[in-house]
Enzyme design. Sequence first.
Site, mmCIF file in Angstrom:
data_model
loop_
_atom_site.group_PDB
_atom_site.id
_atom_site.type_symbol
_atom_site.label_atom_id
_atom_site.label_comp_id
_atom_site.label_asym_id
_atom_site.label_seq_id
_atom_site.Cartn_x
_atom_site.Cartn_y
_atom_site.Cartn_z
ATOM 1 N N GLU A 86 -9.229 4.410 5.848
ATOM 2 C CA GLU A 86 -10.408 3.539 5.851
ATOM 3 C C GLU A 86 -10.352 2.674 7.094
ATOM 4 O O GLU A 86 -9.407 2.744 7.888
ATOM 5 C CB GLU A 86 -10.443 2.683 4.577
ATOM 6 C CG GLU A 86 -10.763 3.472 3.326
ATOM 7 C CD GLU A 86 -10.858 2.590 2.106
ATOM 8 O OE1 GLU A 86 -11.684 1.670 2.107
ATOM 9 O OE2 GLU A 86 -10.095 2.812 1.164
ATOM 10 N N ARG A 114 -13.870 -4.088 9.120
ATOM 11 C CA ARG A 114 -15.195 -4.273 8.502
ATOM 12 C C ARG A 114 -16.072 -5.324 9.153
ATOM 13 O O ARG A 114 -17.286 -5.172 9.212
ATOM 14 C CB ARG A 114 -15.005 -4.682 7.046
ATOM 15 C CG ARG A 114 -14.717 -3.511 6.215
ATOM 16 C CD ARG A 114 -14.531 -3.887 4.799
ATOM 17 N NE ARG A 114 -13.979 -2.689 4.200
ATOM 18 C CZ ARG A 114 -13.497 -2.617 3.004
ATOM 19 N NH1 ARG A 114 -13.491 -3.679 2.241
ATOM 20 N NH2 ARG A 114 -13.032 -1.486 2.545
ATOM 21 N N HIS A 121 -19.039 -5.951 3.207
ATOM 22 C CA HIS A 121 -18.773 -4.511 3.377
ATOM 23 C C HIS A 121 -19.945 -3.908 4.144
ATOM 24 O O HIS A 121 -21.102 -4.209 3.846
ATOM 25 C CB HIS A 121 -18.637 -3.848 2.007
ATOM 26 C CG HIS A 121 -17.990 -2.493 2.064
ATOM 27 N ND1 HIS A 121 -18.616 -1.409 2.622
ATOM 28 C CD2 HIS A 121 -16.772 -2.064 1.646
ATOM 29 C CE1 HIS A 121 -17.806 -0.347 2.527
ATOM 30 N NE2 HIS A 121 -16.677 -0.722 1.942
ATOM 31 N N HIS A 146 -18.694 -8.661 -0.325
ATOM 32 C CA HIS A 146 -17.796 -7.712 -0.978
ATOM 33 C C HIS A 146 -16.496 -8.343 -1.462
ATOM 34 O O HIS A 146 -16.030 -8.033 -2.553
ATOM 35 C CB HIS A 146 -17.480 -6.593 0.015
ATOM 36 C CG HIS A 146 -16.652 -5.486 -0.530
ATOM 37 N ND1 HIS A 146 -17.076 -4.676 -1.560
ATOM 38 C CD2 HIS A 146 -15.407 -5.049 -0.198
ATOM 39 C CE1 HIS A 146 -16.140 -3.772 -1.830
ATOM 40 N NE2 HIS A 146 -15.108 -3.996 -1.030
ATOM 41 N N ARG A 165 -9.925 -9.039 5.563
ATOM 42 C CA ARG A 165 -9.021 -8.176 4.781
ATOM 43 C C ARG A 165 -9.042 -6.737 5.276
ATOM 44 O O ARG A 165 -10.118 -6.159 5.498
ATOM 45 C CB ARG A 165 -9.447 -8.195 3.314
ATOM 46 C CG ARG A 165 -8.641 -7.265 2.435
ATOM 47 C CD ARG A 165 -9.131 -7.322 1.014
ATOM 48 N NE ARG A 165 -10.465 -6.793 0.890
ATOM 49 C CZ ARG A 165 -10.762 -5.609 0.340
ATOM 50 N NH1 ARG A 165 -9.802 -4.832 -0.129
ATOM 51 N NH2 ARG A 165 -12.001 -5.212 0.234
#
Length: 561
Positions: free
Chosen positions: A139, A307, A261, A368, A403
């Site tokens: 990811e 992100r 997100h 998110h 994060r």
Amino acid sequence: MTSALPHASETISDRRYLIPFRSQLLPQIFTDVLVIGSGVAGLRAAMEASTRGEVIVLAKGALDRSNTALAQGGIAAVLAADDTREGHIDDTLVAGAGLCERATVETLVDEGARAIDFLLAQGMRFDREADGALSLTREGGHHRRRIVHSDGDATGTELARTLLAAAAALPAIRMFEQCFALDLLTAGQGDGGDERVLGAITHHPKYGLQIIWARAVVLATGGVGQLWRESTNSRIATGDGVAMAWRAGAKIVDMEFAQFHPTALYIAGAPRSLISEAVRGEGAKLVDRSGRRFMESLHPLGELAPRDIVSRGIIDHLARVQDSCVFLDAKQMGSTGFRARFPGLAQMLAGYDIDPGKDLIPVTPAAHYTIGGVATDLDGRTSIAGLFAAGEVAWNGLHGANRLASNSLLEGLVFGRRAGAAAASEPTARSPARLVSDIRPSLRAELDLADSRSSLTSAMWRNVGIVRSGAGLEGALDMIEFWSRYSLDKIFDDLHGWELQNLLVAGSLVARAAAWREESRGTHTRTDFPTSSDRFLAHSVWSRHQAEPAVVALGEVGVLA
Ligand code: FAD
Ligand code: SIN
């Protein structure tokens, strides 16, 4: 087994409960450890604590209604032969944009593989390759494939199933669903000096108000994602834990950092369902309506950049091309390939007549993940004796200013275990407590709850969203102050009122911290301060006992708790 716990008696705690009550009149329950929350952090904490005493776990809805159960992408850990401890640490630190606490990151990574082994021992089913090895995906922000997953895109469902079954099998654990924790019970002078948490006041539709006394309380209530109009989060994510901890006088850190997100489904009238980053991990590209890619020129990792960079890239591109959504192009997987790898997403998208093998998927960023939270040390200890926190409600410096994808389920497992162990070792409290509300209802009119809540979430999205400015933040703070004046002076008798009160407390903390941080870093972007500044290479620590935040340097995490 019951503990020698304090009963209501002499000392008045100078703090505000959401309801007036006299503890003597309420049904009372006793336990060793009370865990508020049945997601990954709460269940892992409960299982650990149950080895040393009795545990009660609360969920405000059904036990499996949580952000945990919604997780798609998976759980990050160093498992592959070509991966390294340093690799996972570096990727976490880079995503965190200078604000991660290194000791916390090292603890997470060092205990990661053991946490996966624990899940395997509990019977969790992970996807596997043909040779039986765990299947690993990638990811955003990860330079390696290091994310284990279940049933393609249903890691959370399988994780919740596994932990709930394991906890239910332990006789020392009792689980109460539909049981809403309103406030933490505290004893002390209320000035933040000798405060101690002794349990919680709860409400159950059938049993009404109750008091649960405990030697230690673990807050595992999840984040504040429902503060924003566009959100991937479960309905339970209304910041109850942060607000309860705030009212009890605990220190709250770095609330300005909220992760958006990049890819939530964008269909008018439909929920903003998450389209997992793993879809991009498997090769899908972000394109605009004319089919043009735009992330390649913004970051070497392109669509798999951290992100914050992808979300801002989308917002900037939409402003340039004057559109309301971009698209995920996953056609290279083909209809069958997509269905095999992401069965849950394929089924959800089919409900909107979208076949990712043939059609583009309309997406937009949405709130998110809550990065800031209740300050804790590596064992989940907060700044108040007897109170612990773990998971999304907690702050321990792991995520810094942003994060890394799939680090939070692992966080819940690693730091939930640690918090459960520490809570179970807490000595019996002897502090007396007389628990009365000091809420003073005013004559101000009552605002419509649903309308206030939707106005709040719209204001947060508009003014405290992906891109912020000083003027916008001041505007949001004025609005929050206005709604608070009409809502925090009321005594409500159901969840709608209590949740709005908690959202207002959490919203105020986010907006105040965002106004304080006059720089752009990680998920926090200010148009009036577009660059990062070394002056802000620090954490902001908020407490209701002080008007201004304390500014704490990196590495001094120990002093927070
Ligand atoms: P939660 O799982 O949110 O649980 C909170 C619990 O607290 C619930 O049981 C709730 O009922 C209870 N609660 C709350 N308030 C009260 C109250 N007042 N009284 C009583 N109980 C209360 N992370 C990853 O690492 N990998 C992923 O693939 C991933 N995918 C995600 C997908 C989505 C759509 C979302 C929203 C998040 C995703 N995340 C992922 C993030 C991750 O799921 C969460 O950060 C994590 O599950 C939080 O766990 P938690 O135990 O802290 O809280
Ligand atoms: C996702 O699957 O994209 C969510 C993963 C995460 O939030 O960590």
